[in-house]
Scaffold this motif. Structure first.
Motif, PDB file in Angstrom:
ATOM      1  N   GLY A  66      61.210  37.596 -31.078  1.00 12.47           N
ATOM      2  CA  GLY A  66      61.076  38.862 -30.358  1.00 12.47           C
ATOM      3  C   GLY A  66      61.879  39.981 -31.004  1.00 12.47           C
ATOM      4  O   GLY A  66      62.055  41.045 -30.423  1.00 12.47           O
ATOM      5  N   TYR A  68      59.487  44.586 -32.993  1.00 12.75           N
ATOM      6  CA  TYR A  68      58.840  45.191 -31.824  1.00 12.75           C
ATOM      7  C   TYR A  68      58.406  46.615 -32.133  1.00 12.75           C
ATOM      8  O   TYR A  68      58.805  47.196 -33.143  1.00 12.75           O
ATOM      9  CB  TYR A  68      59.798  45.185 -30.620  1.00 12.75           C
ATOM     10  N   ILE A  91      52.785  35.693 -21.989  1.00  8.50           N
ATOM     11  CA  ILE A  91      53.509  36.952 -22.198  1.00  8.50           C
ATOM     12  C   ILE A  91      52.624  37.958 -22.934  1.00  8.50           C
ATOM     13  O   ILE A  91      52.504  39.124 -22.531  1.00  8.50           O
ATOM     14  CB  ILE A  91      54.803  36.695 -23.000  1.00  8.50           C
ATOM     15  N   GLU A 139      51.087  41.614 -21.752  1.00  7.76           N
ATOM     16  CA  GLU A 139      51.249  42.861 -22.516  1.00  7.76           C
ATOM     17  C   GLU A 139      49.882  43.502 -22.787  1.00  7.76           C
ATOM     18  O   GLU A 139      49.725  44.718 -22.690  1.00  7.76           O
ATOM     19  CB  GLU A 139      51.992  42.583 -23.835  1.00  7.76           C
ATOM     20  N   THR A 161      61.844  34.493 -20.061  1.00  5.52           N
ATOM     21  CA  THR A 161      60.937  34.343 -21.203  1.00  5.52           C
ATOM     22  C   THR A 161      61.720  34.041 -22.483  1.00  5.52           C
ATOM     23  O   THR A 161      62.366  34.913 -23.035  1.00  5.52           O
ATOM     24  CB  THR A 161      60.135  35.633 -21.403  1.00  5.52           C
ATOM     25  N   TYR A 185      63.017  35.788 -25.646  1.00  6.14           N
ATOM     26  CA  TYR A 185      61.927  36.382 -26.429  1.00  6.14           C
ATOM     27  C   TYR A 185      61.628  37.807 -25.981  1.00  6.14           C
ATOM     28  O   TYR A 185      61.302  38.680 -26.791  1.00  6.14           O
ATOM     29  CB  TYR A 185      60.704  35.493 -26.273  1.00  6.14           C
ATOM     30  N   ARG A 186      61.717  38.026 -24.699  1.00  9.34           N
ATOM     31  CA  ARG A 186      61.536  39.363 -24.138  1.00  9.34           C
ATOM     32  C   ARG A 186      62.708  39.635 -23.191  1.00  9.34           C
ATOM     33  O   ARG A 186      63.490  38.739 -22.904  1.00  9.34           O
ATOM     34  CB  ARG A 186      60.205  39.460 -23.371  1.00  9.34           C
ATOM     35  N   SER A 187      62.781  40.847 -22.691  1.00  6.76           N
ATOM     36  CA  SER A 187      63.838  41.219 -21.754  1.00  6.76           C
ATOM     37  C   SER A 187      63.800  40.279 -20.545  1.00  6.76           C
ATOM     38  O   SER A 187      62.739  39.783 -20.174  1.00  6.76           O
ATOM     39  CB  SER A 187      63.598  42.676 -21.317  1.00  6.76           C
ATOM     40  N   PHE A 205      61.278  41.076 -17.987  1.00  4.89           N
ATOM     41  CA  PHE A 205      59.925  41.267 -18.521  1.00  4.89           C
ATOM     42  C   PHE A 205      58.856  41.224 -17.431  1.00  4.89           C
ATOM     43  O   PHE A 205      57.986  42.100 -17.357  1.00  4.89           O
ATOM     44  CB  PHE A 205      59.598  40.204 -19.581  1.00  4.89           C
TER      45      PHE A 205
END
Lengths: 147, 426
Positions: free
Chosen positions: A75, A78, B14, B18, B39, B60-62, B65
């Motif tokens: 991640g 981005y 995920i 998106e 996530t 992987y993401r906030s 998310f």
């Protein structure tokens, strides 16, 4: 979005773009210190490729549908929501090299020592990216590209 | 009732969220995700065990998310039943969640080889963050580990365990490690690096039995190979690969081959039901056939395709293929597509082994088009090759450049460079 456009006919292969990319992404922002004295000398995110008589500079081209973002395992890669810039968070990067495997330009630089990748960020915060500002022959132009 | 219901909470889910949100900012989305974590990135579990990746890096993401994307979450819940007529998913908590569009992104589960003694304490699989947490807790005190299986998961586990100081033995049925991805030359380079880090590699063998520890039979103490040889250990990692998690869709009328069969729009044979990620059997652009490809980037792209189609934008999946980038034992290596062609007559194979630099390159061509390649220790231009392969570009005119040290974007003919710039950028 503003991007860096390369004019092959004007490039002499002097590699000053590489030099100033390193300076810009260094701690000291000093041409001597950044190249000689910094323990963690950054890698240039622009690469001059030579295949005589052709010379060109390769860097992230800010793809429409970036495979590097799709492929990034951690991640770290981005698209910035505000600027639309395809960018990279080195603190999140784990150096898995998956983005390297899919970049159509081979524009992602591998920092094997620090186990992270680096890529062109269009020198965020500057009016004109350092490579463009220091290209002596105007082979690099910063201008609006695409829709 | 949610407009979109997604079963699964990893990368395919995920990226579907998106993609849906790009098109439909308001439509209700619900996810049902078994794992009680934010996530996170599964491919990083090796780095988590080794300590390279902190908890933050694993994310992987906030951690917001789902809420940022206005997703209703059923985390820690397991979907136990699907009803395609009444259009709902039932969870193990007895909750019915109705859908307009359903996405199955249930992922894969470890293949567990039938080995006597594999129920002993100290035997692990290595797929999820929970597996990694279990292994991490144990390996801080462990001294000797046996990894059963020398594929990608096995090599990842062996690398991580070596980094935390365990003495690792990898037992592989085939005659070399990573035999599905690489050819023998490439495998040898990685094996040498692993041995250099202290890994003991036993190929051409299987594990016959996992024995107990002297004094406490409930714990792992020894691994017995089919040859009768014994290896003392306090950890065993079973790394025999994964298979799609299809138990939820059994006997539902949903078409399943190895995975859930989908068309180029990630749609299954049931109206308004989509599948993507490890559970799906989707298009491979190299073979032209459908296959299961349990890979993170593939799951992301399939998830995006599914999300766009569910939200009403018709988008054809461009297809995936086998592709892995490795970093284990400090050997950067890439394997894409067909790397070990069997019908040698149809394929043209180019190789270059620079043993002084420990660099190896192999490109497999068919009718002038790249069908696969291996790069070891010089991988930074892999993406240029991958793009040519994906776009079916005939490289016959410049094929000699592919293996050269200076290969790069500039190696392509000018018209091709311009075409790619136009396709990708503008």
């Amino acid at each position: 979005m503003k991007k860096i456009v390369f004019r092959e006919e004007a490039c002499m292969g002097c590699r000053l773009c590489e030099v100033y990319c390193i300076v810009q992404h260094s701690m000291s922002k000093d041409i001597i210190k950044s190249h000689r004295r910094e323990a963690t000398k950054p890698l240039s995110r622009v690469t001059v490729e030579v295949k005589k008589p052709h010379v060109m500079t390769v860097r992230c081209q800010q793809c429409k549908t970036p495979l590097c973002i799709a492929s990034c395992l951690s991640g770290a890669m981005y698209r910035d929501a505000g600027s639309g810039l395809v960018t990279h968070d080195a603190d999140k990067c784990i150096g898995c090299w998956t983005c390297t495997m899919v970049c159509p330009f081979g524009a992602i630089v591998m920092d094997k020592k620090r186990k992270v990748v680096a890529k062109c960020d269009l020198c965020q915060g500057m009016q004109v990216p350092a490579c463009v500002a220091n290209c002596p022959n105007e082979a690099l132009v910063y201008q609006e590209v695409g829709p | 009732m949610s407009k979109y219901v997604i079963v699964g909470g990893s990368v395919a889910a995920i990226s579907a969220v998106e993609a849906i949100r790009e098109v439909d900012p308001a439509g209700t989305i619900a996810i049902i995700a078994e794992e009680p974590f934010p996530t996170y990135s599964r491919p990083l579990i090796g780095d988590y065990v080794s300590g390279e990746a902190t908890w933050d890096k694993m994310m992987y993401r906030s951690d917001r998310f789902w809420s940022e994307n206005k997703v209703e979450t059923f985390i820690g819940s397991k979907a136990v039943r699907l009803d395609f007529t009444e259009r709902f998913v039932e969870t193990d908590a007895g909750k019915r969640i109705e859908y307009e569009k359903l996405l199955l992104a249930t992922g894969s589960e470890p293949l567990i080889p039938k080995i006597d003694g594999s129920n002993r304490k100290g035997v692990f699989v290595f797929i999820t963050l929970a597996d990694a947490e279990n292994l991490k807790a144990k390996c801080e005190k462990a001294e000797k580990a046996v990894v059963v299986g020398g594929g990608l998961i096995g090599v990842c586990a062996a690398n991580a365990l070596t980094e935390v100081g365990a003495k690792v033995t990898v037992v592989e049925l085939k005659e070399r490690l990573l035999s599905l991805l690489f050819n023998s030359t490439a495998s040898r380079i990685i094996e040498e690096a692993a041995r250099g880090s202290g890994v003991n590699i036993v190929t051409g063998h299987t594990v016959a039995r996992i024995g107990g520890m002297a004094g406490d039979e409930s714990k792992v103490g020894i691994v017995v190979l089919n040859s009768g040889e014994t290896i003392p250990c306090d950890i065993v990692v079973l790394a025999a690969g994964v298979r799609p998690r299809v138990e939820l869709v059994a006997r539902t009328g949903l078409k399943v081959n190895k995975g859930v069969v989908v068309d180029r729009f990630m749609h299954t044979n049931i109206p308004d039901v989509y599948a993507c990620g490890d559970v799906a059997e989707a298009y491979d652009f190299v073979s032209g056939e459908d296959r299961v490809l349990p890979q993170w980037p593939t799951a992301y792209i399939e998830g995006r395709t599914a999300g766009h189609n569910m939200a009403g934008i018709s988008e054809e999946y461009s297809g995936g293929t086998v592709m892995s980038a490795l970093k284990y034992f400090n050997v950067p290596a890439v394997a894409v597509g067909i790397t070990n062609p069997t019908e040698n007559n149809d394929f043209e194979v180019l190789t270059n082994h620079d043993s002084a630099k420990n660099v190896y390159k192999k490109v497999v061509l068919k009718d002038g088009v790249i069908k696969g390649f291996i790069l070891v220790n010089d991988i930074c231009k892999a993406g240029v090759m991958y793009y040519l392969m994906q776009m079916n570009v005939n490289v016959a005119r410049f094929k000699s450049e592919l293996l050269s040290e200076d290969f790069g974007f500039i190696s392509l003919p000018e018209h091709l460079r311009k075409k790619i710039l136009k396709e990708v950028v503008q």
